[in-house]
Design a protein around this motif. Structure first.
Motif, PDB file in Angstrom:
ATOM      1  N   GLY A 198      57.682 -53.256 -78.992  1.00  9.77           N
ATOM      2  CA  GLY A 198      57.065 -53.083 -78.330  1.00  9.77           C
ATOM      3  C   GLY A 198      55.319 -51.652 -77.704  1.00  9.77           C
ATOM      4  N   MET A 199      56.364 -51.307 -77.320  1.00  8.02           N
ATOM      5  CA  MET A 199      56.516 -49.612 -76.525  1.00  8.02           C
ATOM      6  C   MET A 199      55.558 -48.861 -77.637  1.00  8.02           C
ATOM      7  SD  MET A 199      59.445 -49.248 -73.958  1.00  8.02           S
ATOM      8  CE  MET A 199      58.742 -47.426 -73.181  1.00  8.02           C
ATOM      9  N   LEU A 200      56.553 -48.910 -78.811  1.00  2.75           N
ATOM     10  CA  LEU A 200      55.702 -48.368 -80.223  1.00  2.75           C
ATOM     11  C   LEU A 200      54.079 -48.731 -80.354  1.00  2.75           C
ATOM     12  CD1 LEU A 200      56.371 -45.972 -81.536  1.00  2.75           C
ATOM     13  CD2 LEU A 200      57.267 -47.305 -83.021  1.00  2.75           C
ATOM     14  N   GLY A 201      54.532 -49.795 -80.355  1.00  2.00           N
ATOM     15  CA  GLY A 201      53.167 -50.488 -80.338  1.00  2.00           C
ATOM     16  C   GLY A 201      51.367 -50.696 -79.823  1.00  2.00           C
ATOM     17  N   ALA A 202      52.289 -49.975 -78.560  1.00  2.00           N
ATOM     18  CA  ALA A 202      51.380 -50.242 -77.645  1.00  2.00           C
ATOM     19  C   ALA A 202      51.432 -48.746 -76.819  1.00  2.00           C
ATOM     20  CB  ALA A 202      51.729 -50.986 -76.109  1.00  2.00           C
ATOM     21  N   ALA A 203      51.434 -48.007 -77.490  1.00  2.00           N
ATOM     22  CA  ALA A 203      51.375 -46.242 -77.699  1.00  2.00           C
ATOM     23  C   ALA A 203      50.861 -46.372 -78.563  1.00  2.00           C
ATOM     24  CB  ALA A 203      52.562 -45.352 -77.608  1.00  2.00           C
ATOM     25  N   SER A 204      50.478 -46.470 -79.939  1.00  2.00           N
ATOM     26  CA  SER A 204      50.194 -46.569 -81.021  1.00  2.00           C
ATOM     27  C   SER A 204      48.308 -47.064 -80.365  1.00  2.00           C
ATOM     28  CB  SER A 204      49.878 -47.531 -82.459  1.00  2.00           C
ATOM     29  OG  SER A 204      49.447 -47.136 -83.392  1.00  2.00           O
ATOM     30  N   ILE A 205      48.570 -48.066 -80.284  1.00  2.00           N
ATOM     31  CA  ILE A 205      46.547 -48.623 -80.348  1.00  2.00           C
ATOM     32  C   ILE A 205      46.304 -47.693 -79.095  1.00  2.00           C
ATOM     33  CG2 ILE A 205      45.564 -50.620 -78.389  1.00  2.00           C
ATOM     34  CD1 ILE A 205      47.724 -52.444 -79.832  1.00  2.00           C
ATOM     35  N   LEU A 206      46.708 -47.276 -77.698  1.00  2.00           N
ATOM     36  CA  LEU A 206      46.038 -46.104 -76.597  1.00  2.00           C
ATOM     37  C   LEU A 206      46.052 -45.049 -77.111  1.00  2.00           C
ATOM     38  CD1 LEU A 206      48.570 -46.930 -73.578  1.00  2.00           C
ATOM     39  CD2 LEU A 206      46.491 -47.815 -73.815  1.00  2.00           C
ATOM     40  N   LEU A 207      47.009 -44.516 -78.286  1.00  2.00           N
ATOM     41  CA  LEU A 207      46.594 -43.434 -78.839  1.00  2.00           C
ATOM     42  C   LEU A 207      45.225 -43.248 -80.227  1.00  2.00           C
ATOM     43  CD1 LEU A 207      49.763 -41.855 -78.939  1.00  2.00           C
ATOM     44  CD2 LEU A 207      48.062 -41.138 -77.406  1.00  2.00           C
ATOM     45  N   ASN A 208      45.096 -43.919 -80.333  1.00  2.00           N
ATOM     46  CA  ASN A 208      43.930 -44.823 -81.721  1.00  2.00           C
ATOM     47  C   ASN A 208      42.629 -45.229 -81.701  1.00  2.00           C
ATOM     48  OD1 ASN A 208      45.589 -43.116 -84.311  1.00  2.00           O
ATOM     49  ND2 ASN A 208      46.923 -44.409 -83.345  1.00  2.00           N
ATOM     50  N   THR A 209      41.082 -44.437 -80.834  1.00  2.00           N
ATOM     51  CA  THR A 209      40.448 -45.383 -80.197  1.00  2.00           C
ATOM     52  C   THR A 209      39.957 -46.144 -81.398  1.00  2.00           C
ATOM     53  OG1 THR A 209      40.152 -43.180 -79.615  1.00  2.00           O
ATOM     54  CG2 THR A 209      38.463 -44.970 -79.998  1.00  2.00           C
ATOM     55  N   TYR A 210      40.381 -46.054 -83.112  1.00  2.00           N
ATOM     56  CA  TYR A 210      39.530 -47.346 -83.254  1.00  2.00           C
ATOM     57  C   TYR A 210      40.309 -48.195 -83.172  1.00  2.00           C
ATOM     58  CZ  TYR A 210      43.467 -47.903 -86.746  1.00  2.00           C
ATOM     59  OH  TYR A 210      44.406 -47.442 -88.153  1.00  2.00           O
ATOM     60  N   GLN A 211      41.453 -48.837 -82.954  1.00  4.49           N
ATOM     61  CA  GLN A 211      42.826 -49.907 -83.069  1.00  4.49           C
ATOM     62  C   GLN A 211      42.480 -50.127 -81.061  1.00  4.49           C
ATOM     63  OE1 GLN A 211      47.094 -48.098 -83.425  1.00  4.49           O
ATOM     64  NE2 GLN A 211      46.778 -48.142 -85.671  1.00  4.49           N
ATOM     65  N   ARG A 212      41.996 -49.788 -80.521  1.00  2.00           N
ATOM     66  CA  ARG A 212      42.194 -49.968 -79.067  1.00  2.00           C
ATOM     67  C   ARG A 212      40.828 -50.514 -79.088  1.00  2.00           C
ATOM     68  NH1 ARG A 212      42.614 -45.600 -77.070  1.00  2.00           N
ATOM     69  NH2 ARG A 212      40.319 -44.525 -76.646  1.00  2.00           N
ATOM     70  N   LEU A 213      39.458 -50.087 -79.934  1.00  2.39           N
ATOM     71  CA  LEU A 213      38.274 -51.341 -79.893  1.00  2.39           C
ATOM     72  C   LEU A 213      38.466 -52.539 -80.754  1.00  2.39           C
ATOM     73  CD1 LEU A 213      36.074 -47.826 -80.541  1.00  2.39           C
ATOM     74  CD2 LEU A 213      36.190 -49.148 -79.003  1.00  2.39           C
ATOM     75  N   ARG A 214      39.517 -52.389 -81.894  1.00  2.00           N
ATOM     76  CA  ARG A 214      39.304 -53.242 -82.196  1.00  2.00           C
ATOM     77  C   ARG A 214      40.175 -54.766 -81.049  1.00  2.00           C
ATOM     78  NH1 ARG A 214      41.820 -52.130 -88.569  1.00  2.00           N
ATOM     79  NH2 ARG A 214      40.132 -51.457 -89.308  1.00  2.00           N
ATOM     80  N   VAL A 215      40.965 -54.301 -80.502  1.00  2.00           N
ATOM     81  CA  VAL A 215      42.004 -55.014 -79.219  1.00  2.00           C
ATOM     82  C   VAL A 215      40.372 -55.346 -78.341  1.00  2.00           C
ATOM     83  CG1 VAL A 215      43.781 -55.419 -77.742  1.00  2.00           C
ATOM     84  CG2 VAL A 215      43.876 -54.308 -79.994  1.00  2.00           C
ATOM     85  N   VAL A 216      39.757 -54.282 -78.068  1.00  2.00           N
ATOM     86  CA  VAL A 216      38.877 -55.060 -76.950  1.00  2.00           C
ATOM     87  C   VAL A 216      37.772 -56.754 -77.773  1.00  2.00           C
ATOM     88  CG1 VAL A 216      36.583 -54.574 -75.877  1.00  2.00           C
ATOM     89  CG2 VAL A 216      38.764 -53.083 -76.157  1.00  2.00           C
ATOM     90  N   SER A 217      37.099 -55.643 -78.938  1.00  2.00           N
ATOM     91  CA  SER A 217      36.939 -56.132 -79.795  1.00  2.00           C
ATOM     92  C   SER A 217      37.138 -58.218 -80.166  1.00  2.00           C
ATOM     93  CB  SER A 217      36.192 -55.908 -80.939  1.00  2.00           C
ATOM     94  OG  SER A 217      36.986 -55.436 -81.485  1.00  2.00           O
ATOM     95  N   PHE A 218      38.759 -57.720 -80.542  1.00  2.00           N
ATOM     96  CA  PHE A 218      38.860 -59.664 -80.521  1.00  2.00           C
ATOM     97  C   PHE A 218      38.918 -60.083 -79.354  1.00  2.00           C
ATOM     98  CE2 PHE A 218      42.907 -60.623 -79.155  1.00  2.00           C
ATOM     99  CZ  PHE A 218      43.385 -62.029 -79.577  1.00  2.00           C
ATOM    100  N   LEU A 219      38.891 -59.666 -78.601  1.00  2.00           N
ATOM    101  CA  LEU A 219      38.962 -60.142 -76.759  1.00  2.00           C
ATOM    102  C   LEU A 219      37.447 -60.955 -76.241  1.00  2.00           C
ATOM    103  CD1 LEU A 219      40.931 -58.284 -74.813  1.00  2.00           C
ATOM    104  CD2 LEU A 219      41.729 -60.173 -75.742  1.00  2.00           C
ATOM    105  N   ASN A 220      36.920 -60.221 -77.250  1.00  2.00           N
ATOM    106  CA  ASN A 220      34.980 -61.167 -77.337  1.00  2.00           C
ATOM    107  C   ASN A 220      34.272 -60.144 -78.282  1.00  2.00           C
ATOM    108  OD1 ASN A 220      33.083 -62.099 -76.325  1.00  2.00           O
ATOM    109  ND2 ASN A 220      32.550 -61.221 -74.379  1.00  2.00           N
TER     110      ASN A 220
END
Length: 385
Positions: A198-220
């Motif tokens: 879980g910590m590794l996945g969270a770190a990947s999302i925080l460090l990769n902009t496109y993954q972070r944007l996907r999570v944000v866009s998924f929410l709304n």
């Protein structure tokens, strides 16, 4: 048919017969859905509406050859091959980080002349096999062996994450975790592995902009429907347009100009638009039936290794299908997981059908059909061959 099967069809247990029938239905359905999803794009971009379908048919023939190979070869031989195959797979995944072809910001492919290899897909069957070999003997092997193979799995997941390919890395980690849980590995180790993952996945999302944007866009996704949320919005529109019974086979409109990557990651949205809620429910019931048969095979296996291979194969095929459907329907952030046997792609098809072959092999051996040695094959009468 007798020439390619290890035993006469009449001797097969009912689970093995039903499984190979279900795989055949799954593949035919996949070709039909792919033909509909890809025809317009193929006609527009390639000048041949059947371009993707023809290529998928070629891969389908080769992949069924792998399935039959998985059925013919005794499981113990596959388990002996798994360590070397897994290490080769790790080296190929590492090669993608150095000389891989970059598509959409991810280096997941090795280009060898006319062939494109995606090692993170091809290594999946051997992750199942080596995971079963490791966890089935967990209490009897030494600490050095445990650390060696846990380290190999960890490096593989990190390299897949580096490509970056968070979805496949998460699926690989979750698969191994569930196999370890089924094998009875200690709870503290399982909790530690889950926390680290879980910590590794969270770190990947925080460090990769496109993954972070996907999570944000998924929410709304509607907040930026023409930007980061575009894929999910168009997928939801396709699914919603299907209504109860769908628009009809081949009559999806979202696939024409709006829904991106409709032949791979979002092919379920095309299926849902054309077959509606009822068709989608039937597909989910089909996956439930396949999972139930895989569980029956696992429970009837005579050894822990067989049981874990059967559970791993079933988990991988059904779990990846559910994750793909969850992404297309907005229940999970957008990822790059294909829908097994349906999405376009030779690497995924070959890996999926080899996994099916291994599962059917488990069903055969659990049904009392022991591996056939060369000597016993020579002693059999000609009428039984």
């Amino acid at each position: 048919m007798r020439a390619v099967l290890p035993w006469p069809w009449e001797a097969w247990p009912s689970e093995a017969r039903l499984l190979i029938g279900l795989v055949g239905v799954w593949c035919v359905l996949g070709l039909l859905v792919l033909a509909s999803a890809s025809w317009w794009v193929a006609e527009r971009e390639m000048g041949d509406g059947a371009f993707y379908l023809k290529r998928q048919l070629i891969w389908m023939v080769a992949s069924w050859g792998l399935l039959l190979l998985g059925v013919r070869i005794p499981l113990r031989r596959w388990l002996h091959l798994a360590p070397l195959a897994l290490l080769v797979g790790c080296m190929l995944v590492a090669a993608t980080l150095v000389v891989g072809s970059t598509v959409n910001g991810a280096s997941r492919w090795l280009v060898l002349g006319p062939l494109q290899l995606q090692p993170s897909e091809l290594v999946k069957p051997f992750v199942v096999l080596q995971g079963a070999a490791l966890f089935a003997h967990w209490r009897r092997i030494g600490l050095d062996q445990k650390l060696l193979w846990l380290g190999v799995f960890g490096v593989l997941i990190l390299m897949i994450l580096k490509q970056p390919n968070l979805s496949t890395a998460a699926l690989t980690g979750l698969l191994l975790w569930l196999m370890a849980l089924a094998a009875g590995v200690g709870l503290p180790l399982l909790l530690g592995a889950a926390t680290a993952g879980g910590m590794l996945g969270a770190a990947s999302i925080l460090l990769n902009t496109y993954q972070r944007l996907r999570v944000v866009s998924f929410l709304n996704p509607w907040r930026d429907a023409q930007g980061d949320g575009y894929q999910l919005v168009q997928s939801l529109l396709a699914i919603g347009s299907g209504g109860l019974f769908g628009e009809g086979f081949g009559l999806s409109t979202q696939k024409l100009q709006y829904l991106p990557i409709q032949s791979t990651d979002f092919i379920f949205a095309v299926f849902a638009e054309e077959f509606g809620y009822v068709g989608s429910l039937v597909l989910l019931l089909f996956l439930l039936l396949f999972g139930f048969m895989g569980l029956r095979v696992a429970l009837s296996c005579r050894s822990n290794q067989q049981r874990l291979v059967a559970m791993g194969c079933t988990t991988l095929l059904v779990g990846q299908s559910i994750l793909n459907i969850a992404v297309a329907s907005g229940a999970m952030p957008t990822t790059g997981l294909p829908l097994p046997m349906i999405s376009y792609g030779g690497n995924s098809l070959m890996a999926s059908l080899l996994i099916c072959g291994l599962l059917i092999r488990c069903a055969l051996e659990s049904g009392g059909l022991a591996p056939i040695s060369r000597a016993s094959r020579r002693r059999r009468p000609a009428s039984a061959r």
